[in-house]
Write an enzyme that holds these catalytic residues in place. Structure first.
Site, PDB file in Angstrom:
ATOM      1  N   CYS A  23     117.700  -5.382  48.814  1.00 42.71           N
ATOM      2  CA  CYS A  23     117.611  -5.438  47.355  1.00 42.71           C
ATOM      3  C   CYS A  23     116.913  -6.726  46.937  1.00 42.71           C
ATOM      4  CB  CYS A  23     119.004  -5.359  46.729  1.00 42.71           C
ATOM      5  SG  CYS A  23     118.979  -5.063  44.928  1.00 42.71           S
ATOM      6  N   GLY A  79     121.059  -0.468  47.824  1.00 46.89           N
ATOM      7  CA  GLY A  79     119.918  -1.370  47.683  1.00 46.89           C
ATOM      8  C   GLY A  79     119.056  -1.050  46.480  1.00 46.89           C
ATOM      9  N   SER A 135     120.148   0.663  36.162  1.00 46.06           N
ATOM     10  CA  SER A 135     121.374  -0.143  36.075  1.00 46.06           C
ATOM     11  C   SER A 135     121.164  -1.273  35.083  1.00 46.06           C
ATOM     12  CB  SER A 135     121.738  -0.717  37.449  1.00 46.06           C
ATOM     13  OG  SER A 135     122.039   0.317  38.360  1.00 46.06           O
ATOM     14  N   ARG A 147     124.083 -10.014  36.969  1.00 47.17           N
ATOM     15  CA  ARG A 147     122.962  -9.326  37.610  1.00 47.17           C
ATOM     16  C   ARG A 147     121.727 -10.231  37.670  1.00 47.17           C
ATOM     17  NH1 ARG A 147     123.828  -4.161  38.696  1.00 47.17           N
ATOM     18  NH2 ARG A 147     121.593  -3.708  38.823  1.00 47.17           N
ATOM     19  N   ASP A 286     128.926   7.215  49.800  1.00 44.42           N
ATOM     20  CA  ASP A 286     128.265   5.982  49.386  1.00 44.42           C
ATOM     21  C   ASP A 286     129.191   4.768  49.475  1.00 44.42           C
ATOM     22  OD1 ASP A 286     126.270   4.341  48.248  1.00 44.42           O
ATOM     23  OD2 ASP A 286     127.109   4.631  46.254  1.00 44.42           O
ATOM     24  N   CYS A 336     141.836  14.085  36.851  1.00 42.28           N
ATOM     25  CA  CYS A 336     141.784  12.841  37.619  1.00 42.28           C
ATOM     26  C   CYS A 336     141.813  13.091  39.123  1.00 42.28           C
ATOM     27  CB  CYS A 336     142.945  11.933  37.212  1.00 42.28           C
ATOM     28  SG  CYS A 336     143.085  10.418  38.167  1.00 42.28           S
ATOM     29  N   CYS A 359     145.083   3.723  37.681  1.00 42.97           N
ATOM     30  CA  CYS A 359     145.892   4.833  37.190  1.00 42.97           C
ATOM     31  C   CYS A 359     146.369   4.636  35.757  1.00 42.97           C
ATOM     32  CB  CYS A 359     147.097   5.052  38.110  1.00 42.97           C
ATOM     33  SG  CYS A 359     148.254   6.316  37.519  1.00 42.97           S
TER      34      CYS A 359
END
Length: 427
Positions: A23, A79, A135, A147, A286, A336, A359
């Site tokens: 990345c 990435g 993103s 970021r 993922d 859920c 939760c």
């Protein structure tokens, strides 16, 4: 996804990582860098090179072979997948056309941080019908805090420019926003900043990370996440129905209307979304790209066999089979299903392991929005226009608050006094 979704031959999808975890940014909460994955060394260059042409062709041909068609969905992830280069995706499109049977087509989705998307990139993506997810963490102040690029520079302006550039080329990108402990403290500022980008779809991703067994400070708590979602829902329901889709709201409405969740963490079982790394290694999920969850590779195995392998079936079924009793008896189970397995690491009320860390917040959200979501669904099915639905909701809200004083219980059901809860939002 129905409970029998792990039956052999059921549809599955693949998330391809053409550069692995490589990345050009260094987000403080990243879960996917080599340094964050046990068993992978951050300096291991074998996990950082681009997928070879041979591996790309092998992946595409075997994925098409395993697909039911007539649409084959390719998700390019990282990435930062744009680091593979524009020529890589030109080649991918060429190979897709070569291997697709007659009458079939491809859907490509690029999940990117946006910083590399210049005009040439955007023209290519538009000309080849790519969907793009960008993103961006809402407001500039929170985005630029978490970021930064690999040189420590802020990135919000570059990402915002990419969103505008995509839109100028006819692509309406989806916006993916993480919810950290800090983001959760400013729900309306974050949501409105995303809305101002005039996107049509937003996904909120809660950050839950652990280091040495302890939840990190940047992780959102269950309570904060629930309040964040409730605040965003109010703003959306009163102002943006029909203009903007929020993934969780849409998915929840779909389940309560009798459908099935398309969002994996809401489904009863998982395991039908494989990950293919740049070396053709295939992983369960993922969030589980670690050696113990490597179920094979495309050099020696076929995707259809790997997704239905005993190891992968156990992985997927474990989500349902390991639910604590508190979850199995919960009124919100259908929407859920215990949440994402990666977040199920706390004890339930009776001391049973496997409760979702979020939760409490999810229960708060579902209980808060159910009446409004069901009403919106009913009115929509009757043909009422979005603008009239929102007016109806505002009228109902006004009636609910008409005789509520500052020291009365808040109508939202939190159990707090109105002055310490929603009073400021509606006065």
């Amino acid at each position: 996804m129905p409970e029998d979704a792990l039956t052999s031959g059921q549809p599955f999808s693949v998330m391809a990582k053409p550069v692995g975890s490589l990345c050009n940014m260094k987000c403080s909460y990243c879960y996917y860098s080599a340094a964050s994955r046990p068993g992978l060394h951050p300096d291991d260059k074998t996990s950082h090179h681009r997928m070879t042409d041979g591996s790309l062709e092998r992946f595409i041909s075997r994925y098409v072979e395993a697909s039911e068609g007539p649409i084959v969905s390719f998700v390019w992830h990282g990435g930062e997948p744009a680091l593979a280069g524009l020529d890589f995706y030109r080649r991918a499109v060429e190979l897709q056309k070569r291997y697709l049977p007659g009458g079939w087509s491809c859907w490509n989705n690029l999940q990117t941080n946006g910083t590399l998307l210049d005009d040439e990139w955007c023209r290519f993506l538009a000309q080849n019908g790519f969907d793009v997810g960008v993103s961006i963490d809402g407001a500039q102040w929170v985005h630029d805090k978490f970021r930064k690029d690999i040189n420590g520079n802020v990135t919000y302006a570059r990402v915002k420019d990419a969103v505008c550039r995509l839109q100028a080329n006819g692509i309406q990108p989806d916006l993916l926003c993480t919810v950290t402990s800090e983001t959760a403290s400013e729900p309306l500022a974050v949501y409105r900043a995303l809305r101002d980008l005039k996107a049509g779809w937003i996904q909120f991703i809660p950050i839950v990370r652990r280091e040495s067994g302890a939840v990190t400070d940047d992780s959102v708590t269950g309570d904060s996440y629930g309040e964040f979602l409730c605040a965003v829902f109010d703003e959306w329901a009163l102002n943006d129905i029909g203009k903007l889709s929020v993934q969780l709201f849409e998915e929840t409405a779909q389940v309560w209307a009798g459908g099935s969740a398309g969002l994996c963490w809401m489904a009863p079982t998982c395991g039908r979304v494989l990950v293919v790394e740049q070396d053709c290694g295939v992983y369960s999920c993922d969030h589980y790209v670690t050696p113990e969850y490597r179920i094979g590779d495309l050099n020696t195995g076929k995707l259809a066999e790997l997704v239905d392998s005993p190891a992968q079936r156990r992985f997927g079924e474990n989500k349902r089979d390991s639910l604590p009793a508190q979850c199995r008896s919960c009124q919100w189970l259908a929407v859920c299903n215990g949440g994402c397995p990666k977040d199920r690491f706390v004890l339930s009320g009776d001391g049973e392991p496997g409760l979702n860390y979020l939760c409490g917040g999810l229960r708060r959200f579902f209980s808060y929005v159910q009446p409004a979501i069901n009403l919106v669904t009913t009115l929509g099915m009757r043909g009422m226009a979005p603008v009239d639905i929102m007016a109806h909701l505002r009228s109902q809200l006004s009636a609910i608050w008409k005789n509520v004083g500052r020291n009365d219980p808040c109508p939202c059901g939190s159990g707090n006094k109105a002055k310490r809860c929603c009073w400021a939002k509606w006065h």
